[in-house]
Design a protein around this motif. Structure first.
Motif, PDB file in Angstrom:
ATOM      1  N   TYR A 164      -4.550  -4.667  -6.111  1.00 26.05           N
ATOM      2  CA  TYR A 164      -4.117  -3.481  -5.375  1.00 26.05           C
ATOM      3  C   TYR A 164      -4.847  -3.453  -4.045  1.00 26.05           C
ATOM      4  O   TYR A 164      -6.079  -3.380  -4.017  1.00 26.05           O
ATOM      5  N   ARG A 203      -2.439   2.854  -4.201  1.00 29.30           N
ATOM      6  CA  ARG A 203      -1.690   2.904  -5.452  1.00 29.30           C
ATOM      7  C   ARG A 203      -2.565   3.357  -6.622  1.00 29.30           C
ATOM      8  O   ARG A 203      -2.087   3.563  -7.726  1.00 29.30           O
ATOM      9  N   LEU A 204      -3.893   3.500  -6.367  1.00 28.36           N
ATOM     10  CA  LEU A 204      -4.799   3.878  -7.455  1.00 28.36           C
ATOM     11  C   LEU A 204      -5.408   5.274  -7.298  1.00 28.36           C
ATOM     12  O   LEU A 204      -5.849   5.874  -8.269  1.00 28.36           O
ATOM     13  N   ALA A 259      -6.420   1.766 -13.038  1.00 33.61           N
ATOM     14  CA  ALA A 259      -5.185   0.991 -12.870  1.00 33.61           C
ATOM     15  C   ALA A 259      -4.550   0.810 -14.236  1.00 33.61           C
ATOM     16  O   ALA A 259      -5.217   0.409 -15.183  1.00 33.61           O
ATOM     17  N   GLN A 292       0.830  -1.206   0.000  1.00 34.15           N
ATOM     18  CA  GLN A 292       0.000   0.000   0.000  1.00 34.15           C
ATOM     19  C   GLN A 292       0.862   1.252   0.000  1.00 34.15           C
ATOM     20  O   GLN A 292       0.681   2.147   0.811  1.00 34.15           O
ATOM     21  N   GLU A 300       0.114   3.486  -9.437  1.00 34.46           N
ATOM     22  CA  GLU A 300      -0.044   2.522 -10.528  1.00 34.46           C
ATOM     23  C   GLU A 300      -1.235   2.869 -11.406  1.00 34.46           C
ATOM     24  O   GLU A 300      -1.771   2.000 -12.095  1.00 34.46           O
TER      25      GLU A 300
END
Ligand code: HEC
Ligand SMILES: [Cu+2]
Length: 353
Positions: free
Chosen positions: A214, A189-190, A208, A32, A38
């Motif tokens: 994720y 990450r999104l 993504a 995380q 990403e």
């Protein structure tokens, strides 16, 4: 002047603590990590964070450097301890300096605002061609509702829990709702965090770049199992997305014999169907019960109960049925089940895929 041993000791402790904290932030494969975006929205935030952080570091070094410099250079030295302290020259401020250190920070903050505001607008937009998902946060798990939208292959509404499935590359437009208290949806990450507030609908975007898993979590303290309110976003390539949608839309087959059929009956007798829906089999839940995950395609998931337990591991699900209070504050309340009943219920649950 010699330092007292106690002072030195305190210095060592502070240094040790600081180093521990720094080293604790050093995982290279943290799932995380906000600093490893990403997707395009996470990247926009990152692209903002990096320069702003750099500016903050420069300001910090300048200000702290000046403070240290003045403290050291103008400190009272031991050889002038005997003399009375000199008063520094008394002045009433310097207009030039005052104007300077008012304008300079204003300019810096203005620059930060200029680059930040467009990103705020982008993150709050509703891009054309995005797909819709409604996210409902509740103690202590996430529900996801996909309305019919033929352009991404969804011809029949889908409901699932904890694992959010999306097509990689696609912009996903989330409508966030809460059943009870304030939660916060966060897949670092999104994209950043978005509060999920009762009585309101907040929107949020996800995208993504690549297929993958994720992980995320609730990021607003919401009660005893706040830390157990995790989530996963699964981004699919086109072929596996189509497969997921087809699986989710395929009707279930009702077990007619064996343990599974007995489990089917128990599912009602033990009150499970009073809280959990199973499409085409148990469509009516009892009024007044807490809302519970839709179990229709339970065995297509990897995790359950706020993604803290592994569904592949039979022991975990059996332990759950033995005692759903093993997750602190869990709203699943049932009577004690016998091991026989657990076997039957497990056999039935396994048909839900
Ligand atoms: C009073 C309502 C209620 C009853 C009755 C109930 N459940 Fe639950 N169940 C819940 C809630 C709420 C959760 C989510 C708990 C959490 O994650 O915090 C849950 C979670 C689950 C899950 C995990 C689902 C997921 O995707 O996370 C399974 C499986 C399950 N229940 C099976 C059963 C079975 C089998 C019975 C009957 C023996 C039963 N439940 C009875 C409310 C209920
Ligand atoms: Cu929460």
């Amino acid at each position: 002047m010699t330092k007292s041993p106690r002072l030195r000791r305190a210095g060592q402790v502070v240094l040790g603590l600081a180093l521990t904290l720094i080293v604790a932030g050093c995982a290279s494969n943290a799932p995380q990590d906000t600093l490893k975006p990403e997707g395009k929205y996470a990247r926009q935030i990152d692209n903002l964070f990096k320069p702003v952080f750099l500016i903050a570091v420069v300001v910090f070094i300048l200000v702290e450097g000046l403070v240290l410099f003045s403290v050291l250079k103008y400190r009272r030295r031991s050889d002038d301890l005997d003399e009375p302290a000199d008063f520094p020259e008394q002045i009433h401020g310097s207009t030039k300096l005052e104007i300077g250190w008012t304008i300079l920070p204003a300019v810096v903050l203005g620059l930060v605002a200029i680059v930040t505001i467009p990103v705020i607008f982008t993150l709050n937009s509703h891009p054309k061609g995005s797909m819709d998902i409604t996210v409902t946060g509740q103690k202590y798990w996430w529900a996801y509702d996909y309305p019919t939208q033929p352009d991404v292959g969804i011809t029949k509404a889908i409901t699932t829990a904890n694992e959010l499935h999306i097509p990689a590359g696609k912009t996903v437009y989330l409508s966030l709702k809460s059943k009870d208290v304030i939660h916060s949806f966060w897949a670092p990450r999104l994209n950043g965090k978005r509060d999920v507030v009762p009585g309101r609908v907040h929107t949020w975007l996800l995208q993504a770049d690549k297929p993958g898993v994720y992980s995320g979590q609730c990021a607003e303290f919401c009660g005893t199992s706040h830390a157990n309110m995790r989530l996963k976003v699964v981004a699919h390539d086109p072929a596996s997305w189509d497969k997921w949608v087809a699986t989710m839309e395929a009707p279930l087959t009702k077990p007619t014999s064996g343990l599974a059929a007995e489990g089917y009956t128990l599912f009602q007798q033990k009150g499970c169907s009073g809280c959990h829906k199973v499409d085409g089999q148990w469509d009516e839940v009892a009024a007044g019960n807490p809302s519970a995950p839709n179990l229709t395609k339970l065995f297509t998931r990897d995790c359950f109960a706020g993604c803290i337990y592994n569904l592949d591991d039979r022991n975990e699900l059996e332990a759950w049925l033995r005692n759903p209070q093993r997750k602190a504050g869990s709203l699943m309340k049932i009577g004690q089940l016998s091991e026989d009943e657990i076997d039957r219920l497990y056999a039935y649950l396994q048909t839900l895929k």
